[in-house]
Write a protein that holds these residues in place. Structure first.
Motif, PDB file in Angstrom:
ATOM      1  N   ARG A 255      99.157  56.903  49.270  1.00 18.18           N
ATOM      2  CA  ARG A 255     100.047  56.209  48.332  1.00 18.18           C
ATOM      3  C   ARG A 255      99.876  56.685  46.885  1.00 18.18           C
ATOM      4  O   ARG A 255     100.431  56.116  45.969  1.00 18.18           O
ATOM      5  N   ARG A 256      99.082  57.747  46.701  1.00 18.16           N
ATOM      6  CA  ARG A 256      98.921  58.389  45.385  1.00 18.16           C
ATOM      7  C   ARG A 256      98.431  57.404  44.324  1.00 18.16           C
ATOM      8  O   ARG A 256      98.953  57.351  43.211  1.00 18.16           O
ATOM      9  N   LEU A 257      97.432  56.615  44.670  1.00 17.91           N
ATOM     10  CA  LEU A 257      96.915  55.609  43.746  1.00 17.91           C
ATOM     11  C   LEU A 257      95.897  56.214  42.789  1.00 17.91           C
ATOM     12  O   LEU A 257      95.247  57.217  43.099  1.00 17.91           O
ATOM     13  N   THR A 258      95.763  55.580  41.637  1.00 20.81           N
ATOM     14  CA  THR A 258      94.775  55.994  40.631  1.00 20.81           C
ATOM     15  C   THR A 258      93.806  54.856  40.371  1.00 20.81           C
ATOM     16  O   THR A 258      94.237  53.719  40.139  1.00 20.81           O
ATOM     17  N   ILE A 259      92.513  55.159  40.419  1.00 17.95           N
ATOM     18  CA  ILE A 259      91.472  54.218  39.996  1.00 17.95           C
ATOM     19  C   ILE A 259      90.777  54.822  38.794  1.00 17.95           C
ATOM     20  O   ILE A 259      90.323  55.976  38.843  1.00 17.95           O
ATOM     21  N   THR A 260      90.685  54.071  37.719  1.00 15.73           N
ATOM     22  CA  THR A 260      89.983  54.563  36.545  1.00 15.73           C
ATOM     23  C   THR A 260      89.243  53.413  35.887  1.00 15.73           C
ATOM     24  O   THR A 260      89.418  52.249  36.236  1.00 15.73           O
ATOM     25  N   GLY A 261      88.387  53.751  34.940  1.00 19.68           N
ATOM     26  CA  GLY A 261      87.634  52.752  34.192  1.00 19.68           C
ATOM     27  C   GLY A 261      87.444  53.211  32.768  1.00 19.68           C
ATOM     28  O   GLY A 261      87.720  54.369  32.430  1.00 19.68           O
ATOM     29  N   SER A 262      86.976  52.313  31.928  1.00 16.87           N
ATOM     30  CA  SER A 262      86.803  52.708  30.529  1.00 16.87           C
ATOM     31  C   SER A 262      85.702  51.888  29.872  1.00 16.87           C
ATOM     32  O   SER A 262      85.507  50.710  30.187  1.00 16.87           O
ATOM     33  N   THR A 263      84.985  52.542  29.004  1.00 16.97           N
ATOM     34  CA  THR A 263      84.142  51.863  28.023  1.00 16.97           C
ATOM     35  C   THR A 263      84.540  52.417  26.663  1.00 16.97           C
ATOM     36  O   THR A 263      84.471  53.625  26.439  1.00 16.97           O
ATOM     37  N   LEU A 264      84.975  51.546  25.793  1.00 18.21           N
ATOM     38  CA  LEU A 264      85.493  51.990  24.494  1.00 18.21           C
ATOM     39  C   LEU A 264      84.382  52.247  23.481  1.00 18.21           C
ATOM     40  O   LEU A 264      84.492  53.134  22.625  1.00 18.21           O
ATOM     41  N   ARG A 265      83.291  51.505  23.593  1.00 18.73           N
ATOM     42  CA  ARG A 265      82.257  51.553  22.556  1.00 18.73           C
ATOM     43  C   ARG A 265      81.687  52.956  22.300  1.00 18.73           C
ATOM     44  O   ARG A 265      81.489  53.327  21.143  1.00 18.73           O
ATOM     45  N   PRO A 266      81.426  53.775  23.335  1.00 13.84           N
ATOM     46  CA  PRO A 266      80.867  55.107  23.052  1.00 13.84           C
ATOM     47  C   PRO A 266      81.888  56.123  22.544  1.00 13.84           C
ATOM     48  O   PRO A 266      81.510  57.243  22.181  1.00 13.84           O
ATOM     49  N   ARG A 267      83.159  55.783  22.555  1.00 13.80           N
ATOM     50  CA  ARG A 267      84.182  56.722  22.118  1.00 13.80           C
ATOM     51  C   ARG A 267      83.992  57.076  20.640  1.00 13.80           C
ATOM     52  O   ARG A 267      83.565  56.245  19.833  1.00 13.80           O
ATOM     53  N   PRO A 268      84.361  58.306  20.240  1.00 12.50           N
ATOM     54  CA  PRO A 268      84.201  58.697  18.834  1.00 12.50           C
ATOM     55  C   PRO A 268      85.153  57.943  17.915  1.00 12.50           C
ATOM     56  O   PRO A 268      86.182  57.407  18.351  1.00 12.50           O
ATOM     57  N   ALA A 269      84.812  57.923  16.636  1.00 11.23           N
ATOM     58  CA  ALA A 269      85.624  57.198  15.654  1.00 11.23           C
ATOM     59  C   ALA A 269      87.049  57.734  15.607  1.00 11.23           C
ATOM     60  O   ALA A 269      87.998  56.970  15.390  1.00 11.23           O
ATOM     61  N   GLU A 270      87.232  59.028  15.827  1.00 14.03           N
ATOM     62  CA  GLU A 270      88.580  59.594  15.769  1.00 14.03           C
ATOM     63  C   GLU A 270      89.473  58.979  16.833  1.00 14.03           C
ATOM     64  O   GLU A 270      90.648  58.669  16.585  1.00 14.03           O
ATOM     65  N   TYR A 271      88.928  58.771  18.032  1.00 19.49           N
ATOM     66  CA  TYR A 271      89.680  58.155  19.128  1.00 19.49           C
ATOM     67  C   TYR A 271      90.060  56.724  18.749  1.00 19.49           C
ATOM     68  O   TYR A 271      91.214  56.303  18.900  1.00 19.49           O
ATOM     69  N   LYS A 272      89.090  55.964  18.259  1.00 18.01           N
ATOM     70  CA  LYS A 272      89.355  54.573  17.896  1.00 18.01           C
ATOM     71  C   LYS A 272      90.285  54.485  16.687  1.00 18.01           C
ATOM     72  O   LYS A 272      91.065  53.541  16.560  1.00 18.01           O
ATOM     73  N   GLY A 273      90.200  55.483  15.810  1.00 17.59           N
ATOM     74  CA  GLY A 273      91.102  55.501  14.672  1.00 17.59           C
ATOM     75  C   GLY A 273      92.555  55.647  15.090  1.00 17.59           C
ATOM     76  O   GLY A 273      93.456  55.025  14.507  1.00 17.59           O
ATOM     77  N   ARG A 274      92.806  56.467  16.115  1.00 18.88           N
ATOM     78  CA  ARG A 274      94.179  56.593  16.628  1.00 18.88           C
ATOM     79  C   ARG A 274      94.642  55.278  17.241  1.00 18.88           C
ATOM     80  O   ARG A 274      95.802  54.882  17.077  1.00 18.88           O
ATOM     81  N   LEU A 275      93.750  54.604  17.946  1.00 11.29           N
ATOM     82  CA  LEU A 275      94.088  53.281  18.472  1.00 11.29           C
ATOM     83  C   LEU A 275      94.443  52.316  17.345  1.00 11.29           C
ATOM     84  O   LEU A 275      95.417  51.565  17.433  1.00 11.29           O
ATOM     85  N   ALA A 276      93.629  52.329  16.293  1.00  9.67           N
ATOM     86  CA  ALA A 276      93.864  51.432  15.153  1.00  9.67           C
ATOM     87  C   ALA A 276      95.246  51.661  14.552  1.00  9.67           C
ATOM     88  O   ALA A 276      95.972  50.711  14.251  1.00  9.67           O
ATOM     89  N   ARG A 277      95.623  52.911  14.390  1.00  8.87           N
ATOM     90  CA  ARG A 277      96.923  53.215  13.780  1.00  8.87           C
ATOM     91  C   ARG A 277      98.069  52.729  14.661  1.00  8.87           C
ATOM     92  O   ARG A 277      99.084  52.220  14.162  1.00  8.87           O
ATOM     93  N   GLU A 278      97.935  52.884  15.978  1.00  9.22           N
ATOM     94  CA  GLU A 278      99.002  52.408  16.862  1.00  9.22           C
ATOM     95  C   GLU A 278      99.098  50.891  16.849  1.00  9.22           C
ATOM     96  O   GLU A 278     100.202  50.327  16.881  1.00  9.22           O
ATOM     97  N   LEU A 279      97.946  50.207  16.810  1.00 11.07           N
ATOM     98  CA  LEU A 279      97.975  48.743  16.757  1.00 11.07           C
ATOM     99  C   LEU A 279      98.653  48.252  15.483  1.00 11.07           C
ATOM    100  O   LEU A 279      99.490  47.341  15.519  1.00 11.07           O
ATOM    101  N   VAL A 280      98.286  48.837  14.362  1.00 12.81           N
ATOM    102  CA  VAL A 280      98.864  48.396  13.088  1.00 12.81           C
ATOM    103  C   VAL A 280     100.368  48.670  13.066  1.00 12.81           C
ATOM    104  O   VAL A 280     101.154  47.859  12.555  1.00 12.81           O
ATOM    105  N   ALA A 281     100.785  49.794  13.634  1.00 16.07           N
ATOM    106  CA  ALA A 281     102.206  50.149  13.608  1.00 16.07           C
ATOM    107  C   ALA A 281     103.028  49.333  14.602  1.00 16.07           C
ATOM    108  O   ALA A 281     104.176  48.961  14.311  1.00 16.07           O
ATOM    109  N   GLN A 282     102.467  49.022  15.786  1.00 14.93           N
ATOM    110  CA  GLN A 282     103.279  48.445  16.842  1.00 14.93           C
ATOM    111  C   GLN A 282     102.966  46.988  17.179  1.00 14.93           C
ATOM    112  O   GLN A 282     103.858  46.254  17.614  1.00 14.93           O
ATOM    113  N   VAL A 283     101.721  46.577  17.001  1.00 10.43           N
ATOM    114  CA  VAL A 283     101.335  45.210  17.374  1.00 10.43           C
ATOM    115  C   VAL A 283     101.266  44.290  16.167  1.00 10.43           C
ATOM    116  O   VAL A 283     101.725  43.142  16.227  1.00 10.43           O
TER     117      VAL A 283
END
Length: 343
Positions: A255-283
């Motif tokens: 059925r072509r399923l995807t299983i994934t997981g995430s931990t955000l805390r170890p991600r670099p600041a650049e990654y979280k910075g992109r998240l921040a910009r999208e939240l401010v712009a869209q949410v």
């Protein structure tokens, strides 16, 4: 400065109020005078010894704060001393002063207090990262959120409804929590101890869902996979019910399923910075006009941090628990700063 320290792994009693030396911001960082700090499930797991801070992060718990910029480090041009902000931090939020990468700082949405601002970063970063980036939730798809009355759950329901026009199902453990899920946009909410998968099949005429967001894992994993449509995605943000699970790989492949997981805390600041910009712009605009809301279960005095953790240990919270670090300012609504840029 006064901070909350984890003396050793254990229950809320291991949280201690202690003095520590004030730190200075490094390049790309700001020092925030904390007015309020969010209490999150990862803080509880860290206290229990199950979620150690990543290398280089503070050992002080606390992943989101609201406050005022006290000092800026070298190279920071987007923030000034005196700017009211909320921020996702890598640890250190349970303190009078907290360091944060400047790119992870955001304006507090207009009309919200510092307490409400402190309730936003961790849950909205987590919901956006997992639903929009990892699960690739598309317009009009169907979503199941396990634990819909949590902070992340309510953020996810609202993001999915308002920004993807998704049909959202949720699970929760009490009638009151299920009613809250419905009030923020879930189509239906079910008891997670019951036959939620069969009930969702009934609601979807046997089709199931496109995406599942789950923090429990363990024995419910195959039930969730069985509920997915072809090309469906199961995203784990934790594994509170068990770190292993037996799954049907043949069905997953077919059925072509995807299983994934995430931990955000170890991600670099650049990654979280992109998240921040999208939240401010869209949410953030949807928060400011009232279409998306943050829910405060309880604001707890900083020195009563053990009481705050006991609420999460007992799973009593609906929405966010927030620590009040500065009671003279916590309920204040800061002046909006339209010039604040996050580029």
């Amino acid at each position: 400065m006064i901070v909350i320290e984890i003396e050793k792994p254990g229950g809320p009693e291991v949280l201690k109020v202690v003095d520590r030396q004030r730190r200075r911001p490094g390049p790309g960082e700001v020092l925030i005078r904390v007015i309020a700090s969010g209490v999150n499930r990862p803080d509880v797991q860290q206290r229990r010894g199950l979620y150690p801070p990543p290398p280089g992060a503070s050992d002080i718990p606390g992943l989101d704060v609201a406050g005022i910029v006290e000092e800026v480090g070298e190279g920071v041009e987007t923030l000034q001393v005196g700017t009211p902000i909320c921020a996702l931090v890598n640890g250190g939020g349970y303190a009078e002063l907290c360091l944060a990468p400047a790119v992870q700082c955001m304006p507090i949405p207009r009309g919200l207090s510092f307490i409400e601002g402190a309730s936003l970063p961790e849950v909205f970063f987590t919901a956006w990262n997992n639903l929009i980036w990892l699960a690739r939730l598309a317009e009009g798809e169907t979503l199941l959120i396990q634990g819909g009355a949590s902070g992340v759950g309510m953020a996810g329901i609202q993001i999915a409804r308002h920004l993807r026009r998704a049909t959202v199902f949720a699970t929760a453990g009490t009638p009151q929590k299920r009613e809250i899920c419905l009030s923020v946009g879930a189509t239906a909410a079910f008891d997670y101890r019951g036959a939620w998968d069969d009930e969702i099949r009934d609601q979807t005429h046997g089709l199931g869902v496109d995406v599942v967001l789950d923090g429990q894992a363990g024995p419910r994993t195959q039930r969730q996979l069985d509920l997915l449509k072809p090309d469906g995605r199961l995203v784990f943000i934790a594994s509170h019910d068990g770190e292993t699970a037996e799954v049907n790989i043949r069905s997953l492949v077919r059925r072509r399923l995807t299983i994934t997981g995430s931990t955000l805390r170890p991600r670099p600041a650049e990654y979280k910075g992109r998240l921040a910009r999208e939240l401010v712009a869209q949410v953030w605009p949807l928060i400011e006009d009232g279409r998306i809301k943050t829910y405060i279960h309880q604001a707890v005095d900083f020195h009563q941090v053990r009481d705050a953790h006991a609420i999460l240990d007992d799973n009593r919270q609906i929405g966010k628990v927030v620590l009040v670090v500065d009671p003279t300012m916590a309920a204040t609504v800061p002046e909006p700063l339209p010039a604040l840029q996050l580029t």
